[in-house]
Design an enzyme around this catalytic site. Structure first.
Site, mmCIF file in Angstrom:
data_model
loop_
_atom_site.group_PDB
_atom_site.id
_atom_site.type_symbol
_atom_site.label_atom_id
_atom_site.label_comp_id
_atom_site.label_asym_id
_atom_site.label_seq_id
_atom_site.Cartn_x
_atom_site.Cartn_y
_atom_site.Cartn_z
ATOM 1 N N SER A 22 0.460 -0.890 0.073
ATOM 2 C CA SER A 22 0.290 -0.165 0.611
ATOM 3 C C SER A 22 0.987 1.298 -0.036
ATOM 4 C CB SER A 22 -0.817 -0.406 1.063
ATOM 5 O OG SER A 22 0.221 0.262 2.413
ATOM 6 N N LYS A 51 -5.668 4.001 8.996
ATOM 7 C CA LYS A 51 -5.089 5.020 8.283
ATOM 8 C C LYS A 51 -5.608 6.195 7.986
ATOM 9 C CE LYS A 51 -3.589 1.989 5.260
ATOM 10 N NZ LYS A 51 -2.969 0.970 3.972
#
Ligand SMILES: Nc1ncnc2c1ncn2[C@@H]1O[C@H](COP(=O)(O)OP(=O)(O)OP(=O)(O)O)[C@@H](O)[C@H]1O
Length: 704
Positions: free
Chosen positions: A630, A673
């Protein structure tokens, strides 16, 4: 005359205490130490004087000693034999000394006085009094048994020659075992019978339990198997074979319980209510096994507790963290030394009902060890087809687990074994925003801490601004556990102030030097909790304006989301890329992909192709292992920033996987996140377009 004070007569190794020696010491005479120089003492023998002992006392003393003999046979068979011999000899001097030496009730200083008394008649009087007291205090309910015991001992004494002590002792000890142990264990075997009758054992189980009980009754209590079997039957009798709590599934009450105990969590509460509704309508014992997953301290355990409360069922928590042995779940076979039932059976015994809610806490922390896999054992427990006849190795009888509601929790689903995960319905829970934490603190954590610390809510007020300051500067977490600890510290500070004021003068009506309520604001928080631990982690403030090659990526771990600064610099070279910061293979490959993409698109982007220079990519916190795809977009941004010599905004973080042809692919953990970025002071986050749907879960204040 000089003589040894003590004569060691014999050192006997008792058969039942294999490693312990018993030293028998026999006093032979009274003596006074004249001089003493280690290791030699010079002593002078003292002689007793008969005194004036009347016949009445003699008769009474002998009678009492005969009763005392009965008591003594239980305590020490050898002492009883000696006393019997002295009684036959009618040696009053020795009888008084020997019988007093057997008494434990007489204090040490009294005993010394007795020892120093040379007048035999005086000592017999004292001994007679003490022996009488001792007999009185030893009135025992098992009198008949004791008498039988005594008779048998006396019989032994007549059958065996007096000098054959070893044989006599062995035989006598057998008698003590036979009678003594019955005196002790008779009650527990009888009690067990009662317990087994009350246990409402199911058909197949009842016969087997009574068979074992009969075997126990026929056993000598000194056999090693005796206690094992006794404990086993105790467990069988204590298990809730037929006991259950009635289900009261009232959806509106359940909703109320969930709302009262937990703030927010709308999606989770909805799913829990659906679960309860299906149970109510179908009345099926079997249903999905819910698994709450997410970072620590976000209420996974407490929501499971709330489910049990709303169902009116007992709640049992089984922490699976660190279990690496199958027998922890399924028990040891009874043939093992110190064998125990597994955790499931223990939880049921503790719950006392056969339909509790059992929380399998931290299923992701089960490990397979050398003694089998605990996950495999759990598979059987959670399988509705098999768990109606779960056999624990220790119990060795089938127990029906189909009425139990199992709920599990996990921090990291990737660590849960696939077959186990397949049996469960995962409900993902994510961390809280600052605003949600503030509400939780005001409605739940603070009232709980005030109550725990004995403070009336009117006496201590914590401003919302102070709570926010605690959230921002004293905690760095996805959940609220650290926050609750900090609130606890603030409450303890208040408790100290209140207690001090109350202590000053108990009779005073007004608490002196204290203005109530105590108000906690930002300044007070700083005073109580000290220097803010996490202000320094405001990365945006700390790193300031970026240089080319720097960018913020985002990562997510079991502790929640986090900002991951990425740094890239150039060195003279031939287009190689060096990486540091304990990067995993997938992350290293992302760097290769990013470099190839920059090289392929450098013409279109009007930047350097990085072929005539070496790049060095470093991700700080070098001791922490990092991996995953990611960070792809963030690495491309860092390398492009380097190649084009342009800076990336330092209030922005990027996440997303990159393909070799430049496609941005979706990634997981968006909410975590974004929350992590918000905690670190980031104001803009760039997410893959394909993750747009995930943003609907975000709090409006965070989006703003
Ligand atoms: N939404 C909420 N509303 C009220 N209290 C909450 C909420 N979320 C968490 N808490 C409180 O936070 C504390 C920690 O929660 P809990 O022990 O359930 O965490 P957990 O997710 O099971 O953590 P772990 O993974 O470490 O076991 C509990 O006291 C719980 O009541």
């Amino acid at each position: 005359m000089d003589l040894p004070v003590l004569l060691i007569t014999n050192g006997v190794l008792l058969p039942e205490a294999r490693l312990k020696y018993t030293l028998h010491l026999l006093g032979v005479s009274r003596a006074r130490i004249e001089s003493f120089a280690l290791p030699i003492a010079s002593v002078k023998q003292l002689y007793t004087v008969p005194g004036d002992l009347n016949d009445e006392i003699k008769v009474e003393f002998l009678r009492n000693l005969k009763d005392f003999l009965t008591y003594l046979t239980f305590e020490s068979i050898e002492s009883a034999i000696t006393l019997k011999k002295l009684l036959e000899e009618k040696n009053f001097d020795a009888l008084a000394d020997f019988s007093v030496a057997q008494l434990r009730e007489v204090s040490f200083s009294t005993m010394l006085d007795y020892l120093a008394t040379l007048d035999t008649s005086r000592r017999v009087l004292l001994a007679n009094e003490w022996i009488k007291e001792c007999i009185k205090s030893q009135s025992d309910p098992n009198e008949q048994l004791k008498r039988d015991h005594h008779k048998e001992l006396v019989k032994l004494g007549t059958l065996i020659p007096a000098n054959d002590l070893a044989k006599l002792r062995d035989k006598a000890q057998n008698v003590v075992r036979k009678y003594g142990s019955r005196v002790k264990s008779g009650n527990s075997v009888e009690a067990l019978e009662g317990k087994l009758r009350d246990a409402q054992l199911p058909d197949g189980i009842r016969d087997r339990a009574w068979e074992e009980y009969d075997r126990l009754k026929g056993m000598n209590s000194q056999q090693s198997e005796y206690n094992v079997l006794l404990n086993y039957l105790d467990l069988v009798a204590a298990l809730p074979w037929s006991k259950s709590t009635p289900d009261h599934i009232d959806i509106s009450k359940a909703r109320q319980v969930l709302d009262v105990t937990h703030d927010g969590m709308d999606k989770v509460k909805k799913r829990v209510l659906e679960f309860l509704a299906v149970r109510k309508l179908t009345d099926h014992a079997t249903g999905p096994i819910l698994c709450f997953s997410g970072p620590p301290g976000i209420g996974k355990t407490s929501i499971a507790k709330a489910i049990a409360k709303s169902l009116g069922r007992k709640f049992e928590r089984m922490s699976l963290g660190g279990i690496r042995d199958e027998s922890d779940i399924r028990g040891h076979r009874r043939t093992y030394v110190a064998a125990m039932p597994g955790r499931i059976i223990q939880a049921l015994k503790h719950a006392g009902t056969n339909n509790p809610v059992i929380l399998l806490d931290e299923v992701d922390k089960l490990y397979a060890g050398v003694s089998g896999s605990p996950s495999a054992a759990l598979l059987e427990v959670l399988d509705p087809e098999q768990n109606n006849s779960f056999v624990d190795h220790y119990l060795n009888l089938p127990f029906d687990l189909s009425n139990v509601i199992f709920i599990s929790t996990a921090n990291d689903l990737s660590q849960v074994e696939a077959p186990l995960l397949d049996r469960m319905e995962v409900i993902e829970m994510s961390g809280y925003s600052h605003r949600e934490k503030l509400h939780i603190a005001q409605n739940h954590l603070l009232p709980r801490q005030l109550d725990k610390n004995g403070i009336c809510p009117d006496h201590l007020i914590v401003n919302p601004d102070a709570i926010l300051h605690m959230i921002e500067s004293y905690t760095m977490e996805a959940g609220v556990r650290q926050l609750e600890r900090q609130l606890g510290a603030v409450c303890r500070h208040g408790a100290l102030k209140l207690a001090e004021a109350l202590n000053t003068d108990i009779a005073a009506d007004v608490v002196p030097e204290l203005h109530l309520p105590i108000v906690i604001d930002r300044t007070a928080v700083k005073h109580i909790l000290g220097i803010a631990k996490f202000e320094r982690l405001n990365l945006v403030k700390k790193l300031g304006r970026f240089k080319p090659g720097m960018v913020f990526g985002l990562s997510v771990s079991v502790l929640g989301g986090k900002v991951m600064p990425i740094e890239a610099t150039t060195n003279p070279g031939k287009g190689k890329v060096q990486t540091t910061g304990k990067l995993g293979d997938v992350l290293k490959e992302s760097i290769e992909v990013a470099k190839t993409w920059i090289r392929a698109n450098s013409g279109r982007l009007s930047c350097s192709s990085l072929t005539d220079i070496d790049a060095h990519v470093h991700i700080p916190e070098g001791a922490v292992k990092k991996d995953g795809p990611s960070a792809g977009c963030a690495i491309v941004s860092a390398l492009y920033s380097l190649a084009a010599n342009r800076c990336v905004r330092s209030d922005t973080a990027v996440t997303g996987e990159i393909s070799l042809t430049g496609h941005v692919l979706p990634v997981g953990g968006i909410k975590e996140k974004v929350l992590g970025a918000h905690r670190a002071g980031i104001r803009r986050v760039i997410l893959p377009e394909s993750n747009r749907a995930d943003t609907s879960e975000l709090d409006d204040t965070i989006k703003a």
